[in-house]
Enzyme design. Structure first.
Site, PDB file in Angstrom:
ATOM      1  N   TYR A  41       0.896  -1.193   0.037  1.00 57.21           N
ATOM      2  CA  TYR A  41      -0.043   0.051  -0.509  1.00 57.21           C
ATOM      3  C   TYR A  41       0.964   1.291  -0.141  1.00 57.21           C
ATOM      4  O   TYR A  41       2.153   1.730   0.222  1.00 57.21           O
ATOM      5  CB  TYR A  41      -1.136  -0.225   1.043  1.00 57.21           C
ATOM      6  CG  TYR A  41      -0.198   0.168   2.135  1.00 57.21           C
ATOM      7  CD1 TYR A  41       1.063  -0.589   3.171  1.00 57.21           C
ATOM      8  CD2 TYR A  41      -1.042   2.045   2.686  1.00 57.21           C
ATOM      9  CE1 TYR A  41       0.678  -0.373   4.415  1.00 57.21           C
ATOM     10  CE2 TYR A  41      -0.023   2.080   4.873  1.00 57.21           C
ATOM     11  CZ  TYR A  41       1.078   0.912   5.070  1.00 57.21           C
ATOM     12  OH  TYR A  41       1.810   1.507   6.280  1.00 57.21           O
ATOM     13  N   LYS A  95       6.489  -1.932   1.440  1.00 62.06           N
ATOM     14  CA  LYS A  95       5.761  -1.525   2.484  1.00 62.06           C
ATOM     15  C   LYS A  95       3.904  -2.255   2.700  1.00 62.06           C
ATOM     16  O   LYS A  95       3.058  -2.158   2.017  1.00 62.06           O
ATOM     17  CB  LYS A  95       5.252  -0.493   1.735  1.00 62.06           C
ATOM     18  CG  LYS A  95       4.489   0.285   3.018  1.00 62.06           C
ATOM     19  CD  LYS A  95       4.438   2.032   2.182  1.00 62.06           C
ATOM     20  CE  LYS A  95       3.374   2.544   2.887  1.00 62.06           C
ATOM     21  NZ  LYS A  95       3.384   3.370   4.491  1.00 62.06           N
ATOM     22  N   GLU A 153      12.061   2.686  14.857  1.00 62.16           N
ATOM     23  CA  GLU A 153      11.565   3.177  13.830  1.00 62.16           C
ATOM     24  C   GLU A 153       9.910   3.206  14.505  1.00 62.16           C
ATOM     25  O   GLU A 153       9.733   2.996  15.417  1.00 62.16           O
ATOM     26  CB  GLU A 153      10.933   3.319  11.731  1.00 62.16           C
ATOM     27  CG  GLU A 153      10.179   2.128  11.845  1.00 62.16           C
ATOM     28  CD  GLU A 153       9.838   2.048  10.450  1.00 62.16           C
ATOM     29  OE1 GLU A 153      10.179   2.554   9.890  1.00 62.16           O
ATOM     30  OE2 GLU A 153      10.193  -0.027  10.404  1.00 62.16           O
ATOM     31  N   LEU A 197      10.854   1.126   6.975  1.00 55.25           N
ATOM     32  CA  LEU A 197      10.238   1.432   6.076  1.00 55.25           C
ATOM     33  C   LEU A 197      10.840   2.848   5.995  1.00 55.25           C
ATOM     34  O   LEU A 197      11.857   4.101   5.989  1.00 55.25           O
ATOM     35  CB  LEU A 197       9.382   1.711   5.884  1.00 55.25           C
ATOM     36  CG  LEU A 197       8.581   1.956   4.488  1.00 55.25           C
ATOM     37  CD1 LEU A 197       7.707   0.587   4.129  1.00 55.25           C
ATOM     38  CD2 LEU A 197       7.337   3.005   5.303  1.00 55.25           C
TER      39      LEU A 197
HETATM   40  N1  PMP Z   1       7.360   3.940   8.686  1.00 54.53           N
HETATM   41  C1  PMP Z   1       6.778   2.714   8.437  1.00 54.53           C
HETATM   42  C2  PMP Z   1       6.622   1.988   9.668  1.00 54.53           C
HETATM   43  C3  PMP Z   1       5.745   3.183   8.303  1.00 54.53           C
HETATM   44  O1  PMP Z   1       4.398   2.548   8.505  1.00 54.53           O
HETATM   45  C4  PMP Z   1       5.788   5.249   7.263  1.00 54.53           C
HETATM   46  C5  PMP Z   1       4.159   5.233   7.419  1.00 54.53           C
HETATM   47  N2  PMP Z   1       3.021   4.115   6.487  1.00 54.53           N
HETATM   48  C6  PMP Z   1       6.412   5.301   7.912  1.00 54.53           C
HETATM   49  C7  PMP Z   1       7.954   5.173   8.457  1.00 54.53           C
HETATM   50  C8  PMP Z   1       6.738   6.828   7.401  1.00 54.53           C
HETATM   51  O2  PMP Z   1       6.504   7.221   5.784  1.00 54.53           O
HETATM   52  P1  PMP Z   1       6.268   8.018   4.615  1.00 54.53           P
HETATM   53  O3  PMP Z   1       6.947   9.088   5.300  1.00 54.53           O
HETATM   54  O4  PMP Z   1       6.658   6.713   3.617  1.00 54.53           O
HETATM   55  O5  PMP Z   1       4.757   7.875   4.814  1.00 54.53           O
END
Ligand code: PMP
Length: 285
Positions: A31, A149, A181, A205
């Site tokens: 996603y 993701k 994270e 991620l």
């Molecule tokens: N880490 C994780 C585990 C996440 O789920 C997300 C957002 N879905 C992020 C980091 C941040 O990613 P982004 O800046 O692309 O939203």
């Protein structure tokens, strides 16, 4: 609301996906979440590139070109009159006839693609960003490919529930003593004027907001260090913050009950939030 399912725009209560869909049965899907400000898409290109990367990592076929995907995003924003909010996109491996662990043949099983919008007024001018959020630390027990993701979000969901029970807003996850994270965001600390965040690997991620924020920070001559940090180092930091498509840059003012600095959003985090909102809006499409 109008939603998009497999090439069609339909009212949300008429949208249908098979009960045999592997997204539903096995979390076999990926996603993206793209934010909308002033009716425009923030960091769309980055999300499209990461989507392809996630699909490739799982040997999934991308059912839509980036051009068409942009068109679907824009059309949903238009018909649902989204000024401020989010677009959720999900692609799963589709619905072969039977449940089977083995991937179905992509020649005969088409992926399922779904998009919908969520209105979120107050995303940019956020009360939470003015106050800062509180996080707790929890163990990171997720699998080893967090760079993909996927829709397997049960542990992040449980992490948010643990935070809620503890009277906090979110959780930072820890592996081998180091912060990986947040449950749905990337984690940062600030020491002096230096911004510290974990380097990219399969352990986290690769946040699209992270990439933009670090670029803007460097362009503004702010010092960035990509390295591991422990939760103890975080508790002694001057500031902390998180980034994600739905929170942009969000100050963290408390970790495991320990207030950071004066317990209010820090200067670096606030400045980065302003820079991010300003610069990403300039590039919004
Ligand atoms: N880490 C994780 C585990 C996440 O789920 C997300 C957002 N879905 C992020 C980091 C941040 O990613 P982004 O800046 O692309 O939203």
């Amino acid at each position: 609301r109008t939603v998009y399912v497999n090439g069609e725009y339909v009212p949300e209560n008429e949208a249908r996906v098979s009960i045999f869909d592997r997204g539903f049965l096995m979390a076999d899907g990926v996603y993206e979440v793209t934010s909308v400000l002033d009716g425009k898409l923030i960091d769309f290109d980055g999300h499209a590139v990461r989507l392809q990367r996630s699909l490739d990592a799982l040997d999934m076929v991308n059912p839509i070109s980036t051009e068409d995907l942009l068109e679907v995003h824009r059309e949903l924003v238009r018909v649902n009159e989204v000024e401020e909010g989010m677009i959720y996109l999900q692609i799963t491996r589709g619905a072969p006839g039977d449940r089977d662990f083995v991937f179905p043949d992509p020649e005969t099983t088409e992926p399922t693609i779904v998009l919908f919008t969520q209105n979120k007024p107050g995303l940019a001018d956020s009360p939470a960003a003015r106050k800062g959020i509180k996080v707790i630390s929890i163990e990171d027990i997720r699998w080893g490919r967090r760079d993909i993701k996927t829709v397997q979000l049960l542990y992040p969901s449980m992490g948010k529930m643990m935070a809620k029970k503890a009277g906090a807003d979110d959780a930072w996850m820890i592996e081998d003593g180091y912060v990986t994270e947040g449950t749905s965001n990337n984690a940062y600390i600030v020491k002096g004027s230096k911004i510290i965040t974990r380097a990219l690997s399969n352990d986290i991620l690769h946040g699209i907001t992270r990439a933009s924020v670090l670029r803007f920070a460097r362009e503004a001559q702010m010092e960035v260090e990509e390295r591991n940090f422990t939760i103890d180092e975080a508790k002694e930091a001057d500031e902390a913050f998180i980034t994600s498509a739905s929170t942009f840059v969000m100050p963290v003012v408390e970790i495991d009950g320990v207030a950071l600095g004066d317990g209010v959003p820090g200067r670096v985090a606030q400045r980065l939030r302003e820079i991010y909102l300003e610069e990403s809006l300039k590039k919004a499409i």
